[in-house]
Design an enzyme around this catalytic site. Structure first.
Site, PDB file in Angstrom:
ATOM      1  N   GLU A  29      39.986  32.961  23.079  1.00 22.76           N
ATOM      2  CA  GLU A  29      39.331  32.061  24.038  1.00 22.76           C
ATOM      3  C   GLU A  29      37.982  31.592  23.463  1.00 22.76           C
ATOM      4  O   GLU A  29      37.647  30.412  23.500  1.00 22.76           O
ATOM      5  CB  GLU A  29      39.103  32.835  25.350  1.00 22.76           C
ATOM      6  CG  GLU A  29      38.473  32.020  26.474  1.00 22.76           C
ATOM      7  CD  GLU A  29      38.071  32.904  27.658  1.00 22.76           C
ATOM      8  OE1 GLU A  29      38.006  34.150  27.494  1.00 22.76           O
ATOM      9  OE2 GLU A  29      37.820  32.349  28.742  1.00 22.76           O
TER      10      GLU A  29
ATOM     11  N   CYS B  42      34.138  41.976  31.164  1.00 23.71           N
ATOM     12  CA  CYS B  42      34.809  43.243  31.442  1.00 23.71           C
ATOM     13  C   CYS B  42      33.976  44.176  32.304  1.00 23.71           C
ATOM     14  O   CYS B  42      34.474  45.175  32.805  1.00 23.71           O
ATOM     15  CB  CYS B  42      35.221  43.933  30.148  1.00 23.71           C
ATOM     16  SG  CYS B  42      33.970  43.860  28.893  1.00 23.71           S
TER      17      CYS B  42
ATOM     18  N   SER C 122      33.936  34.582  30.450  1.00 22.77           N
ATOM     19  CA  SER C 122      35.300  34.623  29.922  1.00 22.77           C
ATOM     20  C   SER C 122      36.255  34.767  31.097  1.00 22.77           C
ATOM     21  O   SER C 122      35.944  35.441  32.076  1.00 22.77           O
ATOM     22  CB  SER C 122      35.435  35.816  28.980  1.00 22.77           C
ATOM     23  OG  SER C 122      36.792  36.168  28.845  1.00 22.77           O
TER      24      SER C 122
ATOM     25  N   LYS D 126      34.017  49.839  39.113  1.00 26.22           N
ATOM     26  CA  LYS D 126      35.453  49.661  38.930  1.00 26.22           C
ATOM     27  C   LYS D 126      36.205  49.878  40.237  1.00 26.22           C
ATOM     28  O   LYS D 126      37.297  49.340  40.429  1.00 26.22           O
ATOM     29  CB  LYS D 126      35.983  50.635  37.871  1.00 26.22           C
ATOM     30  CG  LYS D 126      35.555  50.337  36.449  1.00 26.22           C
ATOM     31  CD  LYS D 126      36.286  49.153  35.879  1.00 26.22           C
ATOM     32  CE  LYS D 126      35.773  48.779  34.503  1.00 26.22           C
ATOM     33  NZ  LYS D 126      36.190  47.458  34.078  1.00 26.22           N
TER      34      LYS D 126
ATOM     35  N   GLU E  91      36.151  46.632  41.768  1.00 20.90           N
ATOM     36  CA  GLU E  91      36.989  45.695  41.003  1.00 20.90           C
ATOM     37  C   GLU E  91      38.463  45.894  41.330  1.00 20.90           C
ATOM     38  O   GLU E  91      39.216  44.936  41.488  1.00 20.90           O
ATOM     39  CB  GLU E  91      36.739  45.914  39.508  1.00 20.90           C
ATOM     40  CG  GLU E  91      37.446  44.904  38.626  1.00 20.90           C
ATOM     41  CD  GLU E  91      37.239  45.186  37.147  1.00 20.90           C
ATOM     42  OE1 GLU E  91      37.371  46.350  36.743  1.00 20.90           O
ATOM     43  OE2 GLU E  91      36.954  44.239  36.406  1.00 20.90           O
TER      44      GLU E  91
ATOM     45  N   GLU F  13      42.369  39.245  44.252  1.00 21.44           N
ATOM     46  CA  GLU F  13      43.085  38.470  43.229  1.00 21.44           C
ATOM     47  C   GLU F  13      43.782  39.358  42.201  1.00 21.44           C
ATOM     48  O   GLU F  13      44.531  38.882  41.364  1.00 21.44           O
ATOM     49  CB  GLU F  13      42.133  37.490  42.530  1.00 21.44           C
ATOM     50  CG  GLU F  13      40.953  38.116  41.830  1.00 21.44           C
ATOM     51  CD  GLU F  13      39.717  38.224  42.697  1.00 21.44           C
ATOM     52  OE1 GLU F  13      39.848  38.277  43.944  1.00 21.44           O
ATOM     53  OE2 GLU F  13      38.609  38.294  42.136  1.00 21.44           O
TER      54      GLU F  13
ATOM     55  N   CYS G  12      28.693  51.418  29.016  1.00 20.47           N
ATOM     56  CA  CYS G  12      29.501  52.223  29.933  1.00 20.47           C
ATOM     57  C   CYS G  12      29.267  53.724  29.806  1.00 20.47           C
ATOM     58  O   CYS G  12      29.556  54.475  30.745  1.00 20.47           O
ATOM     59  CB  CYS G  12      30.983  51.938  29.700  1.00 20.47           C
ATOM     60  SG  CYS G  12      31.339  50.175  29.763  1.00 20.47           S
TER      61      CYS G  12
END
Lengths: 640, 160, 677
Positions: free
Chosen positions: C281, C298, C318, C357, C360, C365, C502
């Site tokens: 991409e 991410c 992205s 997370k 997320e 979606e 992380c």
């Protein structure tokens, strides 16, 4: 030029809401205005109108907050009305001044040049004053204070040494011309001729110490801030005056704001600051209004702003209002407040002198401290030291309040005894009451019992007996004041005002308050005295700021001198002063005539009895509100 | 709790007239908001947060620190019913019930039309007049449920 | 050599020490602290670190700098009594349920009370019990356990630049709360969990999902699979006394298998997949010169931050999902079929260092046929708790290997755990694609390290790729400002919400300070250095995935499974702004002078009247009222200007309605070229 003036004059008189700026400033003889002060036009016009004119009789009405709430406005209207009726409007001028200090006896009216002092003046007295005193020159005896016409002879004023308050009540605080005519800004002129270091030396020599309560030598404080190099430095005036019962700073701001402004300019020059803030509590609207006006007028006159009096020194001043937090009287909390944050004190070091407002070196002083500075520069350090003691030079302003005959604002030389303040100046105890103690320093201070009545007041002597000078609140307590309840009152205040940041203050004072509440409700234990002392020690030594560190003082000081009262509450379950509701009981004496008035007012129907028979109070139902005691016309109810 | 949409124009104008307001002007700004709106509405706090780039939590923290600021609008008429011991014994709770019934709000709340705020307070020291009620600084003594209903309804009628 | 004396021992000082705490540490003593955090500003509130000097003065060790000649006693009788009293005062208010508290064993208050021997609390609780704030999927707030140290406030404000939490009220009523005391999920919080990382007690903890996972594991109808994130392997050992930085991946697999997971996979695998998709991409954008700089996507904390604060940059993110979500998507869309089950029978559990997370995984979606792609997220500390719950002796476990096909990964996938890892992994692929040849110098040291903002200009062949690597959202905001003002030119920007990446996630074991994060990051790069394959494109399992399911990178199938789009979440008072602009309607600007003269003549009242009229006639969408500076029309004021027209109208306030009808309405009509409003 004169044609223009006439044309403008016409315009102004016909339509005062839209004066041409240039005319007003020429009329006042002031410096060229810089152009954008359209909104100041109204103010300047008022100033122009209010100048004391030659040959007039001047009637001074004290317009301090106290007298204002006692009806000064009505008096003024009445004077205007009567003067117009008698056609005296051009020959007698009404001057509204700042606080004259003798608050108990207000509203106050003084007549100059005859120098006659009238007190407790009512609107119906105005006609007599105009007709007899002003027109005929006669003195009205019933308006005098104990027969004395000359205020300097009145005991309240006689023992005072009014230096800082020299103009208070005697000039119009809303007119810079009057302040200047009374020596304002002469000290500044002298200061600007010296080097900043010499100004500091003069202040050091004078021995001036911080009047906000800390008593730190002012000259030294300035020296330290001066020594810290920085491109930007700030000067702050602490006008938060949070102590309940203290109004020294308010009076100075209301009655002679230029003393403060002048003092600040001198201080800024000494330490090298070009911008200053005055932090005033929100609850002082009149003080804010007069100070705003004074700053504006000083700016117009070139006394604030760029190149002050052609010295090359720039200094500008801004007022910041508090929003209701006692803790903002602590200097780092104050700084946080100006920065738009919660008023929580910050860690020291760094001290404000190193890193203060916006991270720059900052000097914070109290209003009264700054107000002393012009006097020192004008008259010299030696003159300043002529009054006071060796370690505490100069004078101190006290707000004398409480159970004393004459309350008000007094300025006395350091070293004066408490006895002189309370009994000579204050007129002593009211009928039938005994002196018990005075409380200085408000919620941070301690009490001074009768055995120290002849103690000369200065910073060291008070510290030595476990009290403190404080900012100037001086509350007189009599035999009917319960010292335990009194300590509880202050602790309740401190608890509410604690910022909540540090554990000792937030949690510790709460626990001390819980203990005091139990004691005043008859649930005290002997161990409580120990608990109070232990908690107090920890809180005093570990709190993050002055509020916490001094919060236990009222408790510690009352424990020291009035322990027997605590013990009486705990062991005997009695309140010796007869004040704590829990311990009071009301009894109807055998002399009761059975008029039934008490039974009718009792909100809980605790009183029973037949007409013309002795009545009885049911102690179980009684909630001790005292209404029956107040109502009985025959003094048949005993309180004990 | 008023559900009227807040008009941001007054505060927007204030910012337009004073360009360059920064974080350290926060207290002064909040004082102005309280002057303009009577309290600090949430939408105005959001607006200020965007303008001076200060997180809302910090603004709220400042607003709750200082005694001057109110985060709830107060009604035009503030009804304080004294709940000190004497008044309590003399029937203050029934007065509270009566007003709650007439206005449809609970103690501590304000009517949606912004007219009335109902509060209970601890002893105002007028025990001889128990039960006592204070409406906008005026003290009423020996108030009965009928009397308070009359007072409230009178005020309501006066507003029509 | 300068000295200070601590407990009668001379200690040399260099003058660089921040405070007495650091010097005292050299002697081997740890002074107790609550509100001090070496990475945040000094607060000075708890007073626990008070030490005494030889004159009897007390000073806080966290804020006092050492001066030569100081004589300090760290444990004098006075100081010990003070510390005990302070803990006692704290405990008096504290909701003590240590036995069932999620922070038990890691709580500073618990350990200090214990070590100081506080056995008597003489005060009763003074506060009412407050309800817990369970609104967030990521964290749980318990105000009853808050000791008001302010660490979370300062972390969220100073490091993350968000300030979702603040102190409210004053004195005994002080507490820590979101704006207007709302629920944390309703304000600016992005779920990064850094507040959890610094909270010394159980006042803010990770939202616990262990019960959900136990239920799934014990459900015979479900196939439960796990994916382990790269950062977990170098941190979970800390919960079991393993020295920092050891790789505990294979012991973790063994533990998970014991617990009942049917398959255990590695998120590093889908990290490799992310590298491929995202780099393709990126290269396409680079060639076309559009939608640059490209921001990585991410990190869910960063994505939520972008949605809430910089929706203008969403086109630059992205479109790739995160490795966690790519895994879940593949699992439900393809792997379930391979296992011969329907997607609803497959339970995907991810083991993450990250609290965001959890948010997320529950995005609407990210679903397949109505089922969430990732069913549950467990943080490192939750997994450790489950292992302890089962009584597994972690250190005694025999290592086991991961399952295939999702258990094969390269070094490029593993380094995702550290700040700079995503950028470096992408560069390893980009280098080959740009030059068209295999590349061996694949260590891009410039983007490594724990610095908050790192920049590198990497020259590959004829192309120079300008990369920025940011960790910590406060730093992200700084870079965003520069990008918006065009002060910097970057092609690729990696953003990680947690400082250091992380390895410092909100779900990691405590202590979770920079020192620990550094050790974990070092371990990650060590793993990378020893892996046989270091480039994502070389991962045979990845090649196979494309062949079997996705055709090629950025294909339509790849887009369906592995890409996503973002939502404007900028809130104003709880209302979401619709991104439909009402551009078809033009607003008429009406300016009213509020200079002194006009003001005195009633211009403000006039403005209010005009606004009221607009509301009455339902025309507020068509008008914009402004107060302006003096229009210099004083004699005729109050003055009004309309639009860009310079003509000044003199309008008295009682003429408002006439003016509105006769002047304003016609102007609206002509502006919008319509005859009706």
């Amino acid at each position: 030029m004169s044609k223009m003036v006439t044309k403008c004059d016409d315009k102004v008189i016909k339509n005062p809401k839209t004066p041409c700026l240039n005319f007003v400033h020429y009329a006042l003889g002031l410096k060229e205005l810089q152009g954008k002060e359209k909104e100041n036009a109204d103010y300047l016009l008022e100033v122009y109108r209010k100048r004391p004119k030659e040959g007039c009789t001047l009637v001074y009405l004290c317009k301090g907050t106290s007298c204002l709430s006692s009806g000064e406005a009505t008096l003024k209207d009445k004077f205007d009305e009567i003067l117009e009726k008698e056609n005296l409007t051009g020959k007698v001028q009404i001057m509204e001044t700042g606080c004259r200090g003798f608050c108990e006896m207000g509203p106050l009216v003084e007549i100059f040049p005859a120098k006659i002092f009238y007190c407790q003046v009512k609107p119906e007295d105005v006609e007599r004053i105009v007709k007899e005193t002003i027109l005929e020159g006669k003195i009205i005896d019933d308006l005098l204070f104990e027969g004395l016409a000359d205020p300097d002879e009145i005991p309240f004023y006689k023992k005072q040494v009014r230096r800082v308050l020299e103009n208070s009540g005697l000039i119009d605080a809303e007119n810079i011309n009057e302040a200047v005519a009374n020596n304002a800004y002469k000290g500044l002129q002298k200061a600007l001729e010296l080097r900043p270091e010499d100004v500091i030396n003069e202040v050091k020599k004078s021995g001036l110490r911080g009047r906000g309560g800390g008593g730190f030598p002012t000259g030294r404080k300035w020296e330290i801030t001066r020594a810290n190099k920085s491109d930007v430095k700030y000067l702050i005036c602490n006008a938060d005056e949070g102590d309940p019962g203290a109004f020294m700073d308010r009076s100075i701001l209301e009655s002679d704001p230029h003393k403060l402004i002048e003092g600040m300019i001198i201080a800024a020059y000494a330490i090298g600051a070009n911008y200053g803030y005055v932090y005033v509590r929100a609850e002082y609207p009149l003080a804010v209004q007069r100070l705003t006006l004074a700053i504006q007028q000083a700016k117009q006159a070139g006394l604030l702003g760029k190149n002050i009096l052609n010295s090359g020194f720039d200094f500008d001043l801004e007022i910041v209002q508090g929003a209701g937090a006692f803790v903002c009287g602590e200097e780092t909390a104050l700084i946080a407040s100006i920065e738009g944050k919660r008023g929580m004190p910050s860690v020291k070091p760094p001290y404000p002198a190193q890193k203060g407002l916006f991270g720059k070196p900052t000097n914070v002083n109290n209003v009264e401290t700054f107000a002393n500075v012009p006097l020192i520069l004008r008259n010299g350090a030696d003159w300043f030291k002529e009054v006071g003691t060796e370690n505490s030079t100069g004078t101190k302003i006290f707000a004398l309040t409480g159970k004393v005959k004459h309350t008000g604002l007094v300025e006395v030389p350091m070293g004066i005894t408490i006895r002189e303040i309370v009994f000579d100046i204050g007129g002593g105890m009211p009928e039938g009451k005994e002196f018990k103690a005075v409380q200085t320093g408000g919620p941070s201070g301690g009490c001074i019992p009768a055995e120290y009545l002849d103690l000369p007041i200065d910073y060291e002597s008070l510290k030595g007996i476990g009290a403190m000078m404080g900012s100037g609140g001086l509350v007189v307590l009599d035999n009917e004041t319960c010292m335990v309840n009194f300590a509880k009152f202050f602790l309740t205040f401190t608890q509410e005002e604690s910022c909540g940041k540090c554990i000792p203050c937030r949690e510790g004072t709460k626990r001390m308050l819980e203990i005091l509440e139990r004691i005043t409700k008859g649930q005290g234990e002997l161990e409580d005295i120990n608990r109070l002392e232990t908690l107090a020690t920890v809180i005093k030594s570990t709190s993050a700021c002055g509020l916490g560190m001094s919060a236990p003082n009222p408790v510690l000081s009352t424990l020291k001198y009035f322990k027997e009262e605590y013990l009486a509450h705990i062991e005997d379950k009695k309140c010796p002063a007869g004040s704590c509701k829990y311990f009071i009981s009301y009894h109807i004496l055998p002399t009761c005539r059975g008029c039934t008035l008490c039974a009718r007012v009792c909100p809980v129907n605790a009183i029973s009895g037949e007409r013309k028979q002795v009545h009885v109070i049911d102690q179980d139902k009684c909630i001790k509100c005292g209404q029956c005691y107040e109502k009985c016309p025959w003094n048949c109810i005993a309180k004990g | 709790m008023t559900t009227k949409r807040i008009d941001l124009t007054p505060i927007k104008n204030f910012f337009a007239e004073h360009p360059g307001l920064k974080r350290n002007n926060l207290i002064m700004i909040l004082q102005k908001v309280q002057e303009l709106y009577g309290y600090l509405p949430e939408e105005v706090i959001d607006f200020i947060s965007e303008e001076i780039k200060v997180p809302k939590a910090k603004i709220y923290g400042v607003a709750t620190f200082y005694s001057q600021f109110r985060l709830e609008p107060q009604g035009k008429y503030v009804i304080n019913i004294c709940n000190g011991t004497a008044c309590h014994v003399k029937g203050a709770p029934s007065l509270v019930d009566e007003v709650e019934g007439i206005l449809g709000i609970k103690s501590g709340q304000t009517t949606p039309d912004g007219l009335f705020t109902l509060e209970t307070v601890n002893c105002i020291g007028a025990c001889g007049l128990a039960p006592a009620v204070v409406i906008n600084d005026k003290i009423y003594g020996k108030v009965t449920p009928e009397k308070i209903a009359e007072l409230v309804n009178q005020l309501k009628a006066g507003e029509k | 050599m300068d000295y200070i004396t601590i407990n009668n021992k001379n200690v040399p000082i260099t003058g660089e020490e921040k405070n007495l705490l650091e010097v005292i540490k050299k002697v081997g003593i740890e002074i107790p602290t609550f509100c001090y955090h070496s990475e945040l500003s000094v607060y000075g509130a708890c007073r626990m670190c008070l030490v005494e000097d030889d004159k009897g003065n007390l000073m806080t060790a966290c804020s006092t700098k050492p001066r030569p000649g100081m004589k300090i006693n760290t444990h004098s009788a006075k100081v010990i009594k003070i510390r005990k009293t302070i803990i006692e005062l704290l405990l008096a208010n504290y909701h003590q349920d240590c036995t069932t508290c999620g922070k038990s064993g890691h709580c500073k208050l618990q350990s200090l009370a214990n070590s100081l021997g506080v056995d008597k609390i003489r005060f009763k609780p003074r506060k009412e019990y407050e309800e817990l704030d369970r609104s967030s999927l990521a964290i749980v707030r318990n105000p009853n356990k808050c000791i008001l140290c302010g660490d979370c406030v300062r972390m969220c404000s100073e490091v993350q630049g968000i300030g979702a939490l603040g102190f409210v009220h004053r004195g005994p009523k002080v507490s820590v709360a979101p704006a207007l005391e709302k629920n944390i999920a309703d304000v600016e919080c992005v779920n990064c969990g850094q507040c959890v990382a610094v909270c010394p007690t159980g006042a803010i903890i990770v939202n616990d999902n262990t019960q959900d996972v136990w239920e799934a594991l014990n459900n015979p109808e479900k196939v439960v699979i796990a994916q382990i994130a790269p950062a977990v392997r170098v941190s979970i050992g800390e919960e079991f006394g393993v020295p920092e930085g050891e790789n505990s991946l294979y012991k973790s697999v063994a533990a998970l298998k014991l617990m009942g997971f049917d398959k255990v996979f590695d998120t590093a695998f889908t990290a490799d997949l992310t590298v491929v998709e995202e780099t393709y991409e990126f290269l396409e954008r680079l060639e076309k010169g559009e939608r640059l700089p490209q921001f990585t996507s991410c990190c869910p904390g960063w994505v939520t931050y972008a949605e809430k604060n910089c929706p203008d940059l969403l086109p630059n993110l992205s479109s790739c999902k995160s490795p966690q979500q790519m895994f879940g998507s593949l699992a439900k869309k393809y792997y379930a079929k391979e296992l011969g089950i329907t997607p609803d029978k497959l339970v995907v559990v991810s083991i993450m260092p990250c609290t965001a997370k959890k948010f997320e995984a529950k995005r609407e979606e990210f679903k397949t046929n109505g089922e969430y792609d990732v069913d549950f997220v467990l943080t490192t500390v939750e997994l450790a708790r489950m292992i302890k719950e089962m009584g597994i002796n972690f250190n005694e476990l025999e290592p086991e290997s991961l399952d295939m096909p999702f258990g094969f990964f390269t070094g490029a996938g593993v380094i995702f755990a550290s700040s700079g890892g995503v950028a470096e992994a992408a560069l390893r692929l980009a280098a080959e694609k740009i030059t068209g040849t295999t590349f061996d110098a694949i260590d891009f040291y410039d983007v490594r390290g724990l610095k908050g903002i790192k920049e590198a200009a990497i020259t590959i062949g004829e192309t120079t790729v300008k990369v920025a690597v940011v960790s910590g959202l406060g730093n992200a905001q700084k870079i965003i400002e520069k990008v918006r003002k065009n002060e910097v030119q970057y092609d690729l920007i990696e953003v990680m919400a947690c400082p250091g990446g992380c390895v410092g996630g909100g779900g990691q074991p405590v202590p979770n300070d920079m020192e620990t994060r550094k050790k974990r990051a070092e371990a990650i790069y060590k793993i990378d250095a020893t892996m046989p394959l270091k480039k994502s494109q070389d991962n045979p399992a990845i090649v196979e995935i494309y062949r079997k399911w996705l055709d090629q990178p950025n294909s339509e199938k790849a887009h369906h499974a592995l890409h996503t789009n973002y939502i404007h979440r900028k809130r104003i008072s709880g209302m979401e702004i619709s991104d439909e602009t009402t551009e078809n309607i033009k607003k008429l600007e009406v300016s009213i002078c509020v200079g002194t003269n006009c003001y005195l003549k009633g211009s403000y009242d006039l403005m209010q009247k005009l606004i009221a009229l607009a509301e009455e006639k339902n025309m507020t969408e068509l008008l914009e009222f402004k107060g302006t500076f003096c229009m210099e029309n004083c004699a005729h004021g109050p003055s009004v200007k309309i639009g860009i027209d310079n003509h000044k109208y003199g309008v008295q306030k009682d003429e408002a309605e006439v003016f509105f009808n006769d002047v304003i309405i016609p102007k609206i009509k002509s502006l919008n070229k319509t005859t009706s409003v």
